[in-house]
Scaffold this active site. Structure first.
Site, PDB file in Angstrom:
ATOM      1  N   SER A 206       6.794  29.187  -4.538  1.00 33.38           N
ATOM      2  CA  SER A 206       5.679  28.569  -5.229  1.00 33.38           C
ATOM      3  C   SER A 206       5.607  27.065  -4.958  1.00 33.38           C
ATOM      4  O   SER A 206       5.651  26.656  -3.807  1.00 33.38           O
ATOM      5  CB  SER A 206       5.798  28.887  -6.713  1.00 33.38           C
ATOM      6  OG  SER A 206       4.557  28.800  -7.314  1.00 33.38           O
TER       7      SER A 206
ATOM      8  N   HIS B 273       3.492  37.196  -8.576  1.00 31.43           N
ATOM      9  CA  HIS B 273       3.994  35.886  -8.155  1.00 31.43           C
ATOM     10  C   HIS B 273       5.452  35.753  -8.592  1.00 31.43           C
ATOM     11  O   HIS B 273       5.737  35.592  -9.786  1.00 31.43           O
ATOM     12  CB  HIS B 273       3.130  34.822  -8.848  1.00 31.43           C
ATOM     13  CG  HIS B 273       3.444  33.423  -8.454  1.00 31.43           C
ATOM     14  ND1 HIS B 273       3.176  32.923  -7.202  1.00 31.43           N
ATOM     15  CD2 HIS B 273       4.009  32.403  -9.148  1.00 31.43           C
ATOM     16  CE1 HIS B 273       3.543  31.663  -7.145  1.00 31.43           C
ATOM     17  NE2 HIS B 273       4.055  31.318  -8.320  1.00 31.43           N
TER      18      HIS B 273
ATOM     19  N   LYS C 236       6.160  24.949  -1.385  1.00 31.12           N
ATOM     20  CA  LYS C 236       5.427  23.844  -0.763  1.00 31.12           C
ATOM     21  C   LYS C 236       6.448  22.773  -0.364  1.00 31.12           C
ATOM     22  O   LYS C 236       6.393  22.205   0.729  1.00 31.12           O
ATOM     23  CB  LYS C 236       4.400  23.242  -1.726  1.00 31.12           C
ATOM     24  CG  LYS C 236       3.428  24.250  -2.387  1.00 31.12           C
ATOM     25  CD  LYS C 236       2.431  23.538  -3.307  1.00 31.12           C
ATOM     26  CE  LYS C 236       1.945  24.346  -4.507  1.00 31.12           C
ATOM     27  NZ  LYS C 236       1.234  25.549  -4.310  1.00 31.12           N
TER      28      LYS C 236
ATOM     29  N   TRP D 251      -3.983  34.235  -6.518  1.00 31.19           N
ATOM     30  CA  TRP D 251      -4.110  32.781  -6.743  1.00 31.19           C
ATOM     31  C   TRP D 251      -3.566  32.012  -5.529  1.00 31.19           C
ATOM     32  O   TRP D 251      -4.069  30.958  -5.166  1.00 31.19           O
ATOM     33  CB  TRP D 251      -3.327  32.442  -8.010  1.00 31.19           C
ATOM     34  CG  TRP D 251      -3.334  31.022  -8.482  1.00 31.19           C
ATOM     35  CD1 TRP D 251      -2.264  30.170  -8.504  1.00 31.19           C
ATOM     36  CD2 TRP D 251      -4.413  30.280  -9.049  1.00 31.19           C
ATOM     37  NE1 TRP D 251      -2.612  28.955  -9.032  1.00 31.19           N
ATOM     38  CE2 TRP D 251      -3.932  28.993  -9.382  1.00 31.19           C
ATOM     39  CE3 TRP D 251      -5.754  30.583  -9.303  1.00 31.19           C
ATOM     40  CZ2 TRP D 251      -4.726  28.013  -9.950  1.00 31.19           C
ATOM     41  CZ3 TRP D 251      -6.557  29.588  -9.874  1.00 31.19           C
ATOM     42  CH2 TRP D 251      -6.047  28.327 -10.196  1.00 31.19           C
TER      43      TRP D 251
HETATM   44  C1  GTR Z   1       0.761  27.085 -10.371  1.00 31.60           C
HETATM   45  C2  GTR Z   1       0.106  26.310  -9.257  1.00 31.60           C
HETATM   46  C3  GTR Z   1       0.507  26.875  -7.939  1.00 31.60           C
HETATM   47  C4  GTR Z   1       1.979  27.209  -7.850  1.00 31.60           C
HETATM   48  C5  GTR Z   1       2.598  27.635  -9.171  1.00 31.60           C
HETATM   49  C6  GTR Z   1       4.113  27.507  -9.310  1.00 31.60           C
HETATM   50  O1  GTR Z   1       0.388  26.663 -11.621  1.00 31.60           O
HETATM   51  O2  GTR Z   1      -1.261  26.382  -9.438  1.00 31.60           O
HETATM   52  O3  GTR Z   1       0.093  26.000  -6.901  1.00 31.60           O
HETATM   53  O4  GTR Z   1       2.673  26.186  -7.272  1.00 31.60           O
HETATM   54  O5  GTR Z   1       2.127  26.906 -10.224  1.00 31.60           O
HETATM   55  O6  GTR Z   1       4.744  26.604  -8.782  1.00 31.60           O
HETATM   56  O7  GTR Z   1       4.666  28.334 -10.046  1.00 31.60           O
END
Ligand code: GTR
Length: 433
Positions: free
Chosen positions: A270, A412, A274, A361
């Site tokens: 997540s 996720h 990045k 997402w």
């Molecule tokens: C979310 C965000 C994503 C992702 C995620 C995470 O809220 O929109 O870009 O990075 O968090 O890190 O769990």
């Protein structure tokens, strides 16, 4: 009918948000309400040519890529999007605090304090390392940041608990922004430590909030607090600070004879995916790069505007990227690069991009597309990417060369299925070297 996952996802996203001004919240809400999850609504877009004005691989060779085009892209990505952590006046030292047998003898546990100093002040960041006992000689290693603290990745009572700010989480018994004994091991399902040891890999992790707490404070806390007042705040970013620290860990691995510093894989999930990608781009000593569900600002093509968009991410997390990235909120097609450019900067090193089917997402198709597009640069090095391969269905990894991709079935998350694929990929590539 909209699958139930989207409202659930939205709740999760909202619960992780820092406090934003009322106007910003409202603008964000409007954008969220109109998020596109319909493939037929993805706008026509043209990706910037990876190789520059012309995208003809016959007109460029690997050397030209490495010495001209790659540095040019890296400069653009730093200036327009990721920002930087200026370390000119920063010194880093390592102190091994403990080195003991752990996990019923299958590993040694080390805790290393990474002390970051500007000469008058310092910040301590704690790195946890497990080294498999079965390996004689330097072990290959995975390094990645964690969301709630080193002590959350395993119930091992020997892991120290950090004192840094941490996001509250009722499920994990974290209240008052403070980690306690009650959250020990709560994230074990994301870190299959025993399996990693059995596969013969060492594992290192750092709590990301030790480096820079994940909220917008105009870069006062964390290691940003060590920077001079006259440093231009608009160029800083949390992602660059997190990625910078990942690079620092290699300086430690180079000193530790139990780790093979030439076989260090960087991994992240997540937002930390990045960070892993940006770290892999900035520091070419990372021998292999894994991004898991990294989504917008990670592996996913921004121009697709499917799921989270540049505008949404910049409103929700103003501190993640450089301020300049805001200039693209409403004109993403003007970005002089896209996320395929970031992935191309990993070449010729092995790259694994993982998505999850219910993580729309993060735009799985956009992540696949970027990985496939990056193959062009891998071809300059005679490395095979995802040429001629279509987006696969669930749990069907593709790519038997230097780029591999899968879309795990489910939400996720980073699961043992994901880790199994990443470990096998690393085993294959590290063995053949
Ligand atoms: C979310 C965000 C994503 C992702 C995620 C995470 O809220 O929109 O870009 O990075 O968090 O890190 O769990």
């Amino acid at each position: 009918m909209r699958p139930l996952i989207y409202p659930l996802l939205l709740c999760f996203v909202l619960s992780t948000l820092p406090v934003l001004s009322q106007d910003r919240q409202e603008e964000l809400q409007l954008l969220r309400d109109s998020v596109n999850y319909d493939e037929s609504m993805v706008p026509d877009y043209q990706l910037p040519a990876l190789l520059g004005k012309t995208n003809d691989a016959r007109l460029m060779n690997a050397n030209h890529w490495m010495t001209e085009r790659r540095p040019e892209l890296m400069r653009m990505m730093q200036n327009e999007m990721y920002g930087l952590f200026p370390d000119e006046d920063i010194k880093v030292s390592f102190i091994i605090n403990s080195d003991q047998p752990a996990l019923n003898g299958i590993a040694r546990r080390k805790e290393v304090t990474i002390s970051v100093s500007n000469g008058s002040e310092s910040r301590d960041v704690s790195m946890l390392i497990y080294i498999p006992s079965q390996i004689h000689g330097p072990a290959p290693l995975f390094v990645g940041l964690n969301f709630y603290g080193n002590h959350t990745i395993h119930a091992d009572p020997g892991i120290s608990i950090h004192q840094s700010w941490v996001r509250n989480n009722e499920e994990f018994n974290i209240r008052g922004n403070l980690a306690t004994e009650e959250s020990r091991g709560v994230r074990y399902y994301r870190w299959p430590v025993e399996e990693i040891m059995e596969e013969g890999f060492a594992l290192a992790t750092i709590y990301y909030g030790d480096i820079d707490p994940d909220f917008d404070d105009n870069f006062e806390n964390g290691i940003h607090g060590l920077l001079d007042d006259d440093v231009n705040r608009s160029e800083l970013s949390s992602l660059s600070a997190w990625a910078w620290m990942l690079g620092q860990t290699i300086n430690y691995f180079q000193q530790d004879p139990s780790i093979d510093e030439n076989k260090v894989a960087v991994i992240g999930h997540s937002r930390l995916g990045k960070a892993a990608l940006w770290a892999g781009a900035m520091d070419q000593r990372f021998a292999l790069i894994v991004s898991n569900d990294s989504g917008c600002g990670g592996a996913a093509i921004s121009r697709r505007q499917y799921g989270e968009t540049v505008h949404i991410i910049n409103l929700a997390f103003p501190h993640w990227f450089s301020d300049h990235f805001n200039e693209y909120n409403k004109r993403v097609n003007q970005l002089p690069f896209d996320q395929h450019s970031l992935l191309a900067c990993m070449a010729p090193r092995p790259l694994y991009v993982g998505s999850a089917s219910e993580d729309q997402w993060a735009d799985p198709k956009g992540e696949f597309t970027a990985a496939k597009e990056a193959s062009l640069v891998y071809s300059l090095f005679d490395k095979k990417g995802l040429e001629g391969i279509d987006m696969p269905g669930v749990n069907s990894p593709v790519g038997d060369g230097s780029i591999r991709y899968h879309m795990r079935e489910g939400k996720h998350n980073i699961t043992s299925y994901d880790w199994e694929q990443y470990l096998a990929f690393a085993r294959k590539h590290f063995q053949s070297r």
